[in-house]
Design a protein around this motif. Structure first.
Motif, mmCIF file in Angstrom:
data_model
loop_
_atom_site.group_PDB
_atom_site.id
_atom_site.type_symbol
_atom_site.label_atom_id
_atom_site.label_comp_id
_atom_site.label_asym_id
_atom_site.label_seq_id
_atom_site.Cartn_x
_atom_site.Cartn_y
_atom_site.Cartn_z
ATOM 1 N N LEU A 139 0.059 1.452 3.564
ATOM 2 C CA LEU A 139 0.864 0.354 3.333
ATOM 3 C C LEU A 139 2.253 0.691 3.727
ATOM 4 C CD1 LEU A 139 0.696 -2.706 2.083
ATOM 5 C CD2 LEU A 139 1.220 -1.856 -0.023
ATOM 6 N N ASP A 164 6.444 -4.844 -5.489
ATOM 7 C CA ASP A 164 5.845 -6.079 -5.027
ATOM 8 C C ASP A 164 6.749 -6.626 -4.471
ATOM 9 O OD1 ASP A 164 4.306 -5.658 -6.486
ATOM 10 O OD2 ASP A 164 4.603 -7.120 -8.293
ATOM 11 N N VAL A 218 4.397 -1.523 5.984
ATOM 12 C CA VAL A 218 5.837 -2.071 5.637
ATOM 13 C C VAL A 218 6.988 -1.473 6.013
ATOM 14 C CG1 VAL A 218 7.677 -2.086 3.440
ATOM 15 C CG2 VAL A 218 5.245 -2.689 2.874
ATOM 16 N N LEU A 224 -1.940 -8.365 -2.054
ATOM 17 C CA LEU A 224 -1.434 -8.433 -1.117
ATOM 18 C C LEU A 224 -1.049 -10.262 -0.632
ATOM 19 C CD1 LEU A 224 -1.859 -5.731 1.435
ATOM 20 C CD2 LEU A 224 0.245 -5.285 0.040
ATOM 21 N N HIS A 271 1.775 -9.578 -4.701
ATOM 22 C CA HIS A 271 1.783 -7.870 -4.788
ATOM 23 C C HIS A 271 1.121 -6.843 -4.219
ATOM 24 C CE1 HIS A 271 2.046 -10.651 -8.250
ATOM 25 N NE2 HIS A 271 1.456 -11.268 -8.459
ATOM 26 N N SER A 272 2.054 -5.864 -4.874
ATOM 27 C CA SER A 272 1.736 -4.742 -3.775
ATOM 28 C C SER A 272 0.367 -4.188 -4.682
ATOM 29 C CB SER A 272 3.057 -3.361 -3.908
ATOM 30 O OG SER A 272 2.409 -1.664 -3.524
ATOM 31 N N VAL A 284 5.256 0.851 -3.652
ATOM 32 C CA VAL A 284 5.694 -0.375 -3.068
ATOM 33 C C VAL A 284 5.733 -1.266 -3.802
ATOM 34 C CG1 VAL A 284 6.072 -1.833 -0.369
ATOM 35 C CG2 VAL A 284 4.737 0.470 -0.855
ATOM 36 N N ARG A 299 9.687 -5.665 -2.008
ATOM 37 C CA ARG A 299 9.638 -5.620 -1.283
ATOM 38 C C ARG A 299 8.521 -5.897 -0.285
ATOM 39 N NH1 ARG A 299 9.197 1.645 1.147
ATOM 40 N NH2 ARG A 299 9.878 0.977 2.856
ATOM 41 N N VAL A 300 7.609 -5.744 -0.365
ATOM 42 C CA VAL A 300 5.999 -6.866 0.159
ATOM 43 C C VAL A 300 6.806 -8.099 0.736
ATOM 44 C CG1 VAL A 300 3.773 -7.387 -0.748
ATOM 45 C CG2 VAL A 300 4.755 -4.926 -0.944
#
Length: 423
Positions: free
Chosen positions: A30, A68, A34, A56, A60-61, A66, A70-71
């Protein structure tokens, strides 16, 4: 080795903004997916776990390293798919699946073979296939390559093949995936250059090795180095305990030397996916080559035995305080394998709990990142409130140094045992 020129897909060249497939969206995959997406690549993510893919898709990561947000910021730049046919549209496919060991401590390449079978089903000329999963030297060429070539395409001729070992350190506040140099090995020089071009856009620097096996060996050496040094420090801690020496104070003193020494500290054992596993891959390969690595195998045994040694010391401390081990309440602080993360893969706290329970200890746990830990079907829930639990326990054992465990809080304990600072 004769180097062959790969046909280049000019529509989506590797290194420019292209489509990248990532198989395996865990602690290694992941962050890499990312990073590619943040660099402007369109990323197609694949994972065998419905829990991971569902999380995902909901923004949600599935891994705590990582965030959330950022995702979520990536939007459609990172797409998680169930239909793996989308991999055929990718210029590069990166495989980041787990490579654990089995019950006998031998390499288990089941997930890697399956992932490569998925890639082979959709492989097309001009693609680059990168293996990030940790393996022993020779696997990419002798195990992965034949699976991929079931497609009818030839590695080094019709598609590129490279090994780029993952270098993820969950929870490291200083070095993330972008700040960490990556090692690249290719089946041919062209394969290596294509992989270097891809990773060069998302990391600080790239080091190209002479071939696949050098890159594969790099990863297992890195973690074997840590395993051997931890084995040394665990034996040294036992020696210091016998002589009444403060091992941590000695390590601190040795650390003042600005060259030739790197500090390693004793703990309740060794955990995570890398250090307890990767040296076994190296040891397996060395035995097969007729050159067994006795030091590596010995370090593995020493570290595997460390939880028993810690249980012995708990017994001795409680005995000194006049509390028999059988029936004593021991509170274990921190059950993840490293500080300030929720990752419990191969945590040494599990064998420690087994050992203490077998001796009649009533074990309780606390971890701000892990609400419960299951050991042999028994659920150990993180206690609350922490202050009261510390005050009530016969012995408080600091298994992991989370930042939440400050000195004032620990001083509430009747009896405190910190393997890092006291053996």
């Amino acid at each position: 080795m004769t180097e062959l020129t790969l046909p280049v897909d000019r529509r989506t060249p590797v290194g420019a903004r292209c489509r990248v497939g990532v198989i395996g969206l865990g602690y290694a995959g992941l962050p890499q997916a990312v990073a590619f997406a943040e660099a402007g690549h369109r990323v197609i993510g694949v994972d065998s776990s419905p829990r991971v893919t569902a999380a995902l898709r909901d923004g949600h990561s599935p891994v705590d390293t990582v965030p959330d947000d950022r995702v979520c910021r990536l939007g459609e730049t990172l797409s998680v798919v169930d239909d793996t046919e989308a991999l055929a549209d990718c210029s590069a496919v990166v495989v980041c699946v787990p490579t654990p060991v089995d019950a006998a401590g031998e390499p288990d390449l089941t997930a890697l073979r399956a992932a490569c079978g998925t890639v082979a089903a959709h492989l097309r000329p001009g693609q680059l296939v990168v293996i990030e999963s940790t393996v022993y030297p020779g696997v990419t060429d002798t195990v992965v390559r034949p699976v991929l070539e079931r497609s009818g395409l030839v590695a080094g001729v019709h598609f590129g093949l490279a090994h780029v070992p993952e270098r993820v350190d969950p929870g490291n506040p200083v070095f993330d995936s972008a700040d960490t140099s990556r090692v690249v090995g290719g089946l041919t020089a062209v394969c290596a250059l294509r992989a270097a071009e891809l990773y060069g856009g998302v990391v600080s620097s790239v080091h190209i090795t002479g071939g696949l096996r050098e890159a594969e060996a790099t990863k297992v050496l890195e973690n074997t180095y840590r395993q051997v040094n931890l084995g040394l420090v665990h034996e040294f801690a036992a020696y210091c305990d016998a002589l009444g020496i403060d091992a941590a104070a000695v390590i601190d003193a040795a650390s003042t030397k600005p060259f030739g020494f790197e500090p390693f500290y004793p703990g309740v054992g060794v955990g995570g996916h890398c250090i307890p596993v990767d040296p076994l891959y190296l040891a397996h390969s060395a035995r097969a080559a007729g050159t067994p690595l006795h030091l590596v195998e010995l370090a593995q045994r020493i570290n595997d035995e460390r939880p028993v040694r810690v249980a012995d010391l708990c017994d001795a401390l409680l005995g000194t305080a006049g509390t028999p081990l059988d029936g004593a309440e021991v509170l274990i602080l921190g059950v993840s394998y490293k500080p300030n993360v929720s990752d419990i893969r191969n945590t040494p706290v599990v064998p420690l709990i087994r050992e203490l329970t077998a001796r009649g200890v009533q074990v309780r746990i606390h971890d701000p990142y892990v609400p419960e830990l299951v050991v042999d079907g028994h659920y150990h829930k993180s206690v609350s409130p922490l202050g009261a639990a510390i005050a009530e326990a016969d012995l408080v054992l600091v298994a992991q140094h989370h930042s939440a465990y400050d000195t004032a809080l620990l001083h509430r304990a009747r009896l405190l045992y910190d393997p890092r600072r006291h053996t």
